[in-house]
Write an enzyme that holds these catalytic residues in place. Structure first.
Site, short mmCIF file in Angstrom:
data_model
loop_
_atom_site.label_atom_id
_atom_site.label_comp_id
_atom_site.label_asym_id
_atom_site.label_seq_id
_atom_site.Cartn_x
_atom_site.Cartn_y
_atom_site.Cartn_z
N ASP A 1 0.84 -1.20 0.00
CA ASP A 1 0.00 0.00 0.00
C ASP A 1 0.87 1.25 0.00
O ASP A 1 1.67 1.46 0.91
CB ASP A 1 -0.91 -0.01 1.24
CG ASP A 1 -1.73 1.25 1.37
OD1 ASP A 1 -2.39 1.61 0.38
OD2 ASP A 1 -1.70 1.87 2.44
N LYS B 1 -2.83 5.67 -4.33
CA LYS B 1 -3.96 6.58 -4.19
C LYS B 1 -3.65 7.93 -4.83
O LYS B 1 -2.51 8.40 -4.80
CB LYS B 1 -4.26 6.81 -2.70
CG LYS B 1 -4.26 5.55 -1.85
CD LYS B 1 -4.40 5.86 -0.38
CE LYS B 1 -4.08 4.65 0.48
NZ LYS B 1 -2.63 4.36 0.53
N HIS C 1 -7.83 9.23 -2.32
CA HIS C 1 -7.26 9.25 -0.97
C HIS C 1 -8.14 9.96 0.06
O HIS C 1 -8.15 9.59 1.24
CB HIS C 1 -5.88 9.93 -1.02
CG HIS C 1 -4.96 9.51 0.08
ND1 HIS C 1 -3.60 9.45 -0.05
CD2 HIS C 1 -5.19 9.11 1.35
CE1 HIS C 1 -3.05 9.04 1.06
NE2 HIS C 1 -4.00 8.83 1.93
#
Length: 458
Positions: free
Chosen positions: A204, A234, A267
């Site tokens: 991530d 993101k 995000h």
């Protein structure tokens, strides 16, 4: 070609040495091993293996040290978890140091992998469904709590708001991944490589973390095939809008050094405010709340339809923002990554996501470095009591609790020992009373984003 056409006086020996070392890492340093590139590739972590008692490697090498650890393994998954690389296992299999046990035992170097019997493929039983694998050895399971390894996860499949499947292949999103928040530059490489050796396959990152290039570099250096990795990144809140999202995506793609991204998220539901912007200003300057749905999300949908991403979702969305998006979207969001821990048990949001086919992914599961916490979750009595009962650590209990609640997790640590500890959450289950006791710790405390509730953003 270099070796065959160059004369000895012109050979660049340092280059040749590096070349063959690279080939060795890839398992391609001899014609025999070139024919062996498919061996082990199609086996999942449950494939049984055997290291003959008389097998031995040359002492003193780095691979010998790893060998001493992973030769105790009974399955491929255990071997990888104990430090083996795929190149190690390919070499061992070719040299007779590793034997395959069970259905795959007859697979020879370069042969076609065995196909699963049609009857098994058609089976609708839970065990058959759990055994179905996605590319790269990732395995789809029914829920986060059902995961047994770091390669197990939930199936994300693009779905139209109007019903039915959308274009796009989707992806298996591992239940336990590795977070990279606040890791930058030289801080990224070793923890990332440690996580990859441990067996993590979900990573991530984000545009604003400023570490996408480092994450991509570590993945390439690991030698783990791209198709076995799930990359999640993101688009930052200052990039809201169709054109800006497209530009941000292409930048992330270039920095990561890949040609597609597995999971792409929005995000934050609002625009950028505060430092380093001047007081009273906002970025993007033309921001409107509708922009996140008609601009940013439209770009996300288009990226998915073009095959640039496999799955799309959001982060820090509250129920109101999800409801609004679900009214206007063409393709439904597949993931919502939110703050979720014993002091912020977002039960209503979790249930809403489940009801609408949205996977909830938790961050700050073990606390947040953004906040000066007056307490550590590790010291909470119900957490310590459960840890003692299951001979686990408080961190493992916290992660297990989230999984059993139905949330996926992406814990972060820069220490190899903690990275390993956070991966070992599949060997025990909390009782209903233990889960309830941790649930009761909820008091609404937000640790991230300076305590701001993103669900209240217009």
């Amino acid at each position: 070609q270099v070796w065959l056409t160059a004369t000895p006086s012109k050979l660049h020996f340092n280059y040749i040495d590096k070349l063959f070392k690279s080939l060795a890492i890839a398992g391609l340093d001899s014609p025999t091993r070139m024919a062996d590139t498919t061996i082990l590739k199609h086996f999942d972590s449950d494939q049984q293996i055997l290291f003959p008692s008389d097998a031995e490697k040359k002492p003193g090498s780095a691979c010998y040290e790893r060998w001493q650890q992973y030769r105790k393994a009974k399955t491929i998954g255990e071997a990888l978890k104990l430090g083996a690389t795929k190149a190690d296992l390919r070499w061992d299999a070719q040299k007779g140091l590793l034997k395959l046990v069970g259905n795959a035992a007859g697979l020879q170097a370069g042969s076609t992998p065995m196909k699963r019997p049609a009857a098994a493929a058609a089976s609708g039983t839970p065990s058959a469904k759990a055994a179905r694998t996605a590319g790269g050895g990732l395995r789809a399971v029914a829920s986060a709590a059902a995961a047994k390894t770091l390669r197990d996860g939930v199936q994300l499949k693009p779905t139209l708001r109007s019903g039915g499947a959308s274009a796009g292949s989707g992806v298996v999103l591992p239940a336990v991944g590795y977070g990279t928040y606040k890791l930058k530059g030289a801080e990224v490489k070793e923890p990332m490589l440690a996580a990859l050796r441990q067996g993590y396959r979900l990573f991530d990152t984000a545009q604003v973390y400023e570490n996408e290039a480092d994450v991509g570099r570590a993945i390439r250096e690991s030698g783990v095939p791209r198709e076995e990795i799930v990359i999640e990144t993101k688009v930052w809140r200052s990039s809201h809008g169709y054109e800006r999202t497209m530009k941000a995506f292409n930048q992330s793609l270039r920095k990561l050094g890949v040609d597609y991204i597995d999971l792409y998220l929005i995000h934050w539901p609002g625009a950028k405010t505060g430092w380093p912007l001047k007081k009273g200003t906002i970025c993007p300057p033309d921001w409107t709340p509708a922009m996140r749905d008609t601009g940013t999300w439209k770009a996300m949908e288009e990226l998915l339809e073009k095959g640039k991403v496999k799955a799309i979702g959001v982060a820090n969305y509250g129920e109101r923002q999800l409801k609004q998006l679900l009214k206007v979207c063409k393709i439904k969001p597949m993931v919502n990554q939110v703050e979720f821990h014993p002091r912020l048990v977002q039960s209503e949001l979790l249930e809403f996501c489940k009801a609408n086919g949205i996977v909830l992914q938790a961050y700050a599961s073990l606390g947040s470095s953004d906040a000066k916490q007056a307490e550590t979750f590790f010291q909470l009595p119900p957490v310590q009591k459960a840890a003692e009962a299951h001979k686990a650590t408080p961190a493992q209990v916290l992660l297990r609790w989230a999984l059993q609640k139905g949330a996926l997790v992406v814990p972060k640590s820069s220490k190899a020992s903690r990275i390993q500890e956070n991966s070992e959450v599949f060997h025990f289950s909390l009782t209903k009373s233990e889960v309830s006791a941790i649930d009761a710790l909820h008091n609404g405390t937000r640790l991230a984003w300076k305590g701001e509730d993103p669900g209240k953003i217009e």
